[in-house]
Scaffold this active site. Structure first.
Site, PDB file in Angstrom:
ATOM      1  N   LYS A  21      -1.099  -0.992  -4.266  1.00 42.93           N
ATOM      2  CA  LYS A  21      -2.301  -0.176  -4.066  1.00 42.93           C
ATOM      3  C   LYS A  21      -1.863   1.263  -3.862  1.00 42.93           C
ATOM      4  O   LYS A  21      -1.037   1.552  -2.982  1.00 42.93           O
ATOM      5  CB  LYS A  21      -3.085  -0.681  -2.857  1.00 42.93           C
ATOM      6  CG  LYS A  21      -4.359   0.106  -2.588  1.00 42.93           C
ATOM      7  CD  LYS A  21      -5.059  -0.393  -1.338  1.00 42.93           C
ATOM      8  CE  LYS A  21      -6.314   0.441  -1.078  1.00 42.93           C
ATOM      9  NZ  LYS A  21      -6.971   0.078   0.188  1.00 42.93           N
ATOM     10  N   TYR A  59       0.847  -1.193   0.000  1.00 40.93           N
ATOM     11  CA  TYR A  59       0.000   0.000   0.000  1.00 40.93           C
ATOM     12  C   TYR A  59       0.884   1.246   0.000  1.00 40.93           C
ATOM     13  O   TYR A  59       1.576   1.537   0.973  1.00 40.93           O
ATOM     14  CB  TYR A  59      -0.891  -0.020   1.233  1.00 40.93           C
ATOM     15  CG  TYR A  59      -2.065   0.940   1.220  1.00 40.93           C
ATOM     16  CD1 TYR A  59      -2.290   1.816   0.157  1.00 40.93           C
ATOM     17  CD2 TYR A  59      -2.957   0.963   2.279  1.00 40.93           C
ATOM     18  CE1 TYR A  59      -3.371   2.678   0.146  1.00 40.93           C
ATOM     19  CE2 TYR A  59      -4.049   1.821   2.291  1.00 40.93           C
ATOM     20  CZ  TYR A  59      -4.246   2.675   1.229  1.00 40.93           C
ATOM     21  OH  TYR A  59      -5.324   3.537   1.239  1.00 40.93           O
TER      22      TYR A  59
END
Length: 316
Positions: A167, A142
């Site tokens: 992400k 992330y």
């Protein structure tokens, strides 16, 4: 323990559901409500369940609560869709959460930024590489806040077999395009996933689609799956008329409400779940609950969004 799916990347196709973590009146974990929330999301059409991540207040959970929630999500999905669990803090604690997720039967990890410190690119690479090496689970990294990567770092991370995707919670499309291009150029044939992880990701869905990123996490799905699924269908089929109608009438006003107070990216979502009839409790400190006026405004926005679909109380 059930072995994780070796084809997690192939299963992440559709709307990604990030459930809130339910707490009871005493502030403790309410697993029955959490199970009902997960079950409703999967029944509504979620493609995956990301348990105990940002929307699920990962930061506020004890390791024991984390393990119990992930196990409950795995039991409720019963293999119908994959379960991805959050992992964060420093390397040692991230590995501990990874082991808890493994024991609970999760299919993968969403590796959130390390706690507080701002590291250089080599330090970030070492952190995520060590996490991936210490787990049998597939890992999605992330990117946000203090973990923003150069294209060269993402190429190095993509060389790790069980790091399957990135992400993005930054929203720098220039950077994302350069990352995608670098991985495509340096690792031809490598199947690497990219996700739009911005708050209210639908608001930037058309822009991310322009660089080939269609996967995204939908906070709205947690409280209005009807609206989220309608937007996702419009985005993926090229129905920009419907997408823009929902953007103008629902998502942009929702994002403007979200931006009025810190923490609303989580607490508004949890409030929305309560407004739709499921008692999931309040957020834990240091987050705060929305004001009564903002709750009323959120209720009106949900009604407006449903009306735009022709299903709400204001529909013709």
């Amino acid at each position: 323990m059930t072995a994780p799916s070796p084809a997690l990347a192939d299963r992440l196709d559709g709307l990604l559901f990030f459930p809130v973590t339910a707490f009871g009146p005493d502030g403790g974990l309410d697993l029955d409500a959490f199970r009902a929330h997960v079950r409703a999301g999967v029944d509504a059409g979620a493609a995956a369940v990301f348990a105990c991540c940002g929307t699920g207040e990962f930061h506020a959970l004890t390791p024991e609560e984390f393990g119990a929630c992930v196990a409950a999500a795995v039991e409720e999905t019963a293999g119908r869709v994959p379960v991805v669990a959050g992992a964060g803090y420093g390397t040692a604690l991230a590995l501990r959460y990874a082991r808890l997720a493994e024991a609970a039967g999760a299919d993968g990890l969403l590796a959130m930024p390390p706690y507080l410190v701002v590291a250089d690119q080599d330090g970030l690479r070492r952190h995520y590489t060590a996490l991936a090496a210490g787990t049998c689970l597939d890992v999605i990294v992330y990117q946000r806040d203090n973990a923003v990567f150069t294209p060269e770092t993402v190429v190095e991370l993509a060389k790790v077999p069980n790091i399957i995707g990135l992400k993005d919670g930054v929203g720098d499309l220039d950077l994302m395009q350069r990352i995608i291009s670098a991985v495509r150029t340096d690792l031809p044939g490598r199947a690497f996933l990219y996700f739009n992880g911005l708050p209210t990701a639908e608001l930037t869905g058309l822009a991310y689609r322009g660089i080939g990123v269609l996967l995204y996490s939908s906070a709205v799905f947690a409280f209005s799956p009807e609206i989220a699924l309608a937007f996702h269908h419009a985005l993926t089929t090229g129905d920009d008329t419907t997408a823009n109608r929902l953007l103008d009438g629902f998502y942009r006003p929702l994002a403007e409400l979200r931006n009025r107070r810190r923490g609303y990216a989580v607490s508004l979502v949890k409030a929305g779940v309560r407004l739709r009839g499921l008692a999931v409790g309040e957020v834990r400190p240091p987050l705060s609950e929305p004001s009564p006026a903002h709750l009323e405004e959120l209720g009106g926005l949900i009604e407006r969004g449903l009306a735009l679909l022709g299903t709400g109380p204001g529909a013709n």
